[in-house]
Motif scaffolding. Structure first.
Motif, PDB file in Angstrom:
ATOM      1  N   TRP A   1       0.818  -1.212   0.000  1.00  0.00           N
ATOM      2  CA  TRP A   1       0.000   0.000   0.000  1.00  0.00           C
ATOM      3  C   TRP A   1       0.854   1.266   0.000  1.00  0.00           C
ATOM      4  N   LEU A   2       2.128   1.160   0.342  1.00  0.00           N
ATOM      5  CA  LEU A   2       3.002   2.330   0.391  1.00  0.00           C
ATOM      6  C   LEU A   2       3.628   2.662  -0.955  1.00  0.00           C
ATOM      7  N   GLY A   3       3.229   1.964  -1.982  1.00  0.00           N
ATOM      8  CA  GLY A   3       3.711   2.292  -3.315  1.00  0.00           C
ATOM      9  C   GLY A   3       5.089   1.737  -3.594  1.00  0.00           C
TER      10      GLY A   3
ATOM     11  N   VAL B   1      12.222   9.021  17.544  1.00  0.00           N
ATOM     12  CA  VAL B   1      11.548   9.886  16.577  1.00  0.00           C
ATOM     13  C   VAL B   1      11.528   9.153  15.242  1.00  0.00           C
ATOM     14  N   TYR B   2      10.519   9.467  14.456  1.00  0.00           N
ATOM     15  CA  TYR B   2      10.388   8.833  13.148  1.00  0.00           C
ATOM     16  C   TYR B   2       9.876   9.863  12.156  1.00  0.00           C
ATOM     17  N   ALA B   3      10.319   9.721  10.918  1.00  0.00           N
ATOM     18  CA  ALA B   3       9.828  10.557   9.818  1.00  0.00           C
ATOM     19  C   ALA B   3       9.656   9.637   8.621  1.00  0.00           C
ATOM     20  N   MET B   4       8.430   9.568   8.092  1.00  0.00           N
ATOM     21  CA  MET B   4       8.118   8.618   7.022  1.00  0.00           C
ATOM     22  C   MET B   4       7.254   9.300   5.961  1.00  0.00           C
ATOM     23  N   THR B   5       7.598   9.063   4.707  1.00  0.00           N
ATOM     24  CA  THR B   5       6.820   9.598   3.589  1.00  0.00           C
ATOM     25  C   THR B   5       6.770   8.568   2.472  1.00  0.00           C
ATOM     26  N   ALA B   6       5.581   8.384   1.917  1.00  0.00           N
ATOM     27  CA  ALA B   6       5.412   7.620   0.679  1.00  0.00           C
ATOM     28  C   ALA B   6       4.675   8.543  -0.284  1.00  0.00           C
ATOM     29  N   ASP B   7       5.318   8.901  -1.389  1.00  0.00           N
ATOM     30  CA  ASP B   7       4.717   9.937  -2.240  1.00  0.00           C
ATOM     31  C   ASP B   7       4.275   9.436  -3.619  1.00  0.00           C
ATOM     32  N   ARG B   8       4.135   8.099  -3.734  1.00  0.00           N
ATOM     33  CA  ARG B   8       3.521   7.560  -4.956  1.00  0.00           C
ATOM     34  C   ARG B   8       2.562   6.424  -4.608  1.00  0.00           C
ATOM     35  N   ILE B   9       1.731   6.683  -3.625  1.00  0.00           N
ATOM     36  CA  ILE B   9       0.728   5.690  -3.272  1.00  0.00           C
ATOM     37  C   ILE B   9      -0.399   5.755  -4.297  1.00  0.00           C
ATOM     38  N   GLY B  10      -1.274   4.767  -4.255  1.00  0.00           N
ATOM     39  CA  GLY B  10      -2.367   4.731  -5.215  1.00  0.00           C
ATOM     40  C   GLY B  10      -3.445   5.755  -4.899  1.00  0.00           C
ATOM     41  N   GLU B  11      -4.491   5.730  -5.691  1.00  0.00           N
ATOM     42  CA  GLU B  11      -5.589   6.660  -5.512  1.00  0.00           C
ATOM     43  C   GLU B  11      -6.760   5.973  -4.821  1.00  0.00           C
ATOM     44  N   ASP B  12      -7.845   6.713  -4.675  1.00  0.00           N
ATOM     45  CA  ASP B  12      -9.070   6.217  -4.057  1.00  0.00           C
ATOM     46  C   ASP B  12      -8.782   5.709  -2.643  1.00  0.00           C
TER      47      ASP B  12
ATOM     48  N   ALA C   1      -6.642   3.734  -1.489  1.00  0.00           N
ATOM     49  CA  ALA C   1      -5.256   3.400  -1.164  1.00  0.00           C
ATOM     50  C   ALA C   1      -4.688   4.316  -0.096  1.00  0.00           C
ATOM     51  N   VAL C   2      -5.133   5.560  -0.055  1.00  0.00           N
ATOM     52  CA  VAL C   2      -4.581   6.494   0.922  1.00  0.00           C
ATOM     53  C   VAL C   2      -4.901   6.041   2.341  1.00  0.00           C
ATOM     54  N   LEU C   3      -6.089   5.504   2.565  1.00  0.00           N
ATOM     55  CA  LEU C   3      -6.446   5.038   3.902  1.00  0.00           C
ATOM     56  C   LEU C   3      -5.607   3.833   4.297  1.00  0.00           C
ATOM     57  N   GLU C   4      -5.381   2.925   3.347  1.00  0.00           N
ATOM     58  CA  GLU C   4      -4.548   1.757   3.637  1.00  0.00           C
ATOM     59  C   GLU C   4      -3.096   2.160   3.874  1.00  0.00           C
ATOM     60  N   ALA C   5      -2.614   3.136   3.103  1.00  0.00           N
ATOM     61  CA  ALA C   5      -1.237   3.595   3.272  1.00  0.00           C
ATOM     62  C   ALA C   5      -1.053   4.256   4.639  1.00  0.00           C
ATOM     63  N   ARG C   6      -2.031   5.073   5.041  1.00  0.00           N
ATOM     64  CA  ARG C   6      -1.947   5.685   6.370  1.00  0.00           C
ATOM     65  C   ARG C   6      -1.930   4.617   7.451  1.00  0.00           C
TER      66      ARG C   6
END
Length: 475
Positions: free
Chosen positions: A83-85, A442-453, A455-460
């Motif tokens: 889900w994180l692309g 501490v943590y810093a995480m980014t996924a910037d090519r996840i899917g649409e619709d 997918a954003v909820l699953e990625a979060r």
């Protein structure tokens, strides 16, 4: 001093139970038995609950120092989520908050779209330009003639329409209170009316909509207008945009409040107030002072209010004698990170202070640097903002209130704190969490090519699972 500072970061802004008790996975679900027979009627009912325990919360600096190998093993499955692309667009850095040691690193220097975790960089700069105890004063002064009163902007866009609440952040100053003061002052001066209400908007003047924002963001309420005078009720929310001219709404509210107090006012209820400039020594009729910057900025971060962060960044840059156009403010933020925090900003591109504009790119390593600076005791001004609620509490407050709601997330509820970031195809999460062994990470995480619709909820949810794993990690 550092261990004490770390504990303060954890305790401030937390629920009462957390201030005296350790948080464990069992604690997060301790009330399940008592409520097992009740059918949830809302998401809030279904969310994990926290129960206070008898084991006191220790100094996080005394926790067992984790090993990179064990932390990596704990989160590897979650970071591998489809889900994180694409794997080459998942950027992660997890560090020990006290030592700054890197424990997990995946594409940490990759220039990714951070969305609203950008606000952490801006907050670090804002508290250097304006001390945390800074307040913003809204004044009412006499105009060019005795029959004119002028509401003078002072940087408070959180006025209450009615009476203010001295304990509140949003709505500490009330328009009705200003009107009461002004009505008394006019009576003492023998001004019987009618009077006209005007506005002075010279305080840190600038465009109310950034040229890099699309009309969609403003019209749909994903950002409000960047103003130095406004009502708290007019702060934008998704599908509930702010009015076209928030200062004029303040003028209308003030006009109505004056009339309620027996002052005859010219113009109709919907008329626009004339915008004027008054001298600095104009006779004051009324004034009200906002909550401290620390709390206002914490609220802006907790709610991820784009306009409020932009407004505070302008004020802080202006206080340092810098121009307040978008490009200059962005340059100023980077300069402060380099000179005030000794953070290497190589690879950072800021298109604005809020993370809403296209073109911002930030390696997660830089976001992690800011979080370490706000947690290790070296920058108390930034730490005070994060501790005041600037990092929402997982499952409970701010933009995390509706997250960490699955059983797999339970260990993080009430423990982890984080700034969220969301844009189309982008999800980010950056904050702090205490491990099972009592160590702050501490943590810093980014996924910037996840899917649409969906997918954003699953990625979060996948990022939330990473944080939950850190919380339950005996590393």
């Amino acid at each position: 001093m550092a261990p004490l500072a770390l504990s303060a970061l954890l305790l401030a802004g937390a629920p009462g139970a957390l201030a005296t008790s350790a948080v464990t996975e069992d604690a997060a679900t301790a009330t399940a038995t008592a409520t097992a027979t009740a059918t949830p009627t809302s998401q809030a009912d279904a969310r994990p609950k926290i129960r206070g325990l008898t084991s006191p919360l220790g100094q996080v600096a005394d926790g067992v120092t984790p090993s990179a190998a064990s932390v990596t093993e704990a989160v590897s499955d979650e970071l591998a989520s489809d889900w994180l692309g694409p794997a080459d667009r998942r950027a992660v850095e997890i560090r020990d908050a006290l030592t700054g040691e890197v424990l997990v690193e995946r594409n940490a220097d990759l220039r990714v779209t951070p969305a609203s975790t950008t606000k952490l960089l801006s907050a670090a700069a804002i508290v250097t330009g304006l001390p945390p105890e800074t307040t913003f004063t809204t004044r009412v002064v006499a105009g060019a003639s005795p029959q004119e009163v002028v509401v003078v902007a002072g940087g408070d866009m959180l006025l209450a329409r009615g009476e203010g609440d001295p304990e509140a952040v949003a709505g500490r100053v009330g328009v009705a209170d200003l009107a009461s003061q002004a009505a008394r002052a006019l009576q003492e001066q023998g001004v019987t009316g009618p009077v006209s209400v005007q506005l002075d908007l010279d305080h840190v003047a600038g465009p109310d909509v950034l040229d890099s924002w699309t009309d969609f963001w403003v019209s749909e309420g994903y950002t409000g207008r960047v103003v130095q005078l406004g009502l708290a009720e007019d702060v934008a929310l998704p599908q509930a945009p702010s009015p076209a001219d928030p200062p004029q709404e303040v003028a209308r509210a003030f006009r109505a409040a004056l009339e309620e107090r027996g002052v005859e006012v010219t113009g109709s209820a919907k008329a626009e107030a004339e915008v004027v400039s008054v001298p600095a020594d104009a006779a004051e009729l009324a004034s009200g002072t906002s909550a401290p910057l620390r709390d206002v900025l914490a609220l802006a971060l907790a709610t991820s209010d784009n306009a409020m962060v932009e407004q505070l960044a302008r004020q802080a840059a202006a206080a340092q004698g810098r121009p307040v156009d978008r490009s200059s403010v962005s340059t100023w933020i980077l300069g402060v990170l380099e000179s005030g925090y000794a953070i290497d900003t190589t690879g950072v591109e800021l298109a604005d202070a809020s993370g809403l504009s296209e073109g911002t790119r930030i390696p997660v390593s830089v976001v992690a640097d800011v979080l370490v600076a706000g947690a290790d005791g070296s920058h108390p001004a930034l730490q005070s903002v994060l501790a005041a609620g600037g990092l929402p509490i997982a499952g409970l407050t701010g933009t995390l209130e509706e997250r960490f709601h699955l059983p797999v997330h339970d260990a993080a509820v009430g423990n982890a704190r984080a700034k969220t970031g969301s844009l189309p195809n982008v999800t980010s999460l950056a904050g702090t969490v205490v491990t099972e062994d009592g160590r702050l990470l501490v943590y810093a995480m980014t996924a910037d090519r996840i899917g649409e619709d969906g997918a954003v909820l699953e990625a979060r949810s996948s990022l939330d699972e990473v944080v939950a794993q850190l919380a339950r990690c005996g590393c």
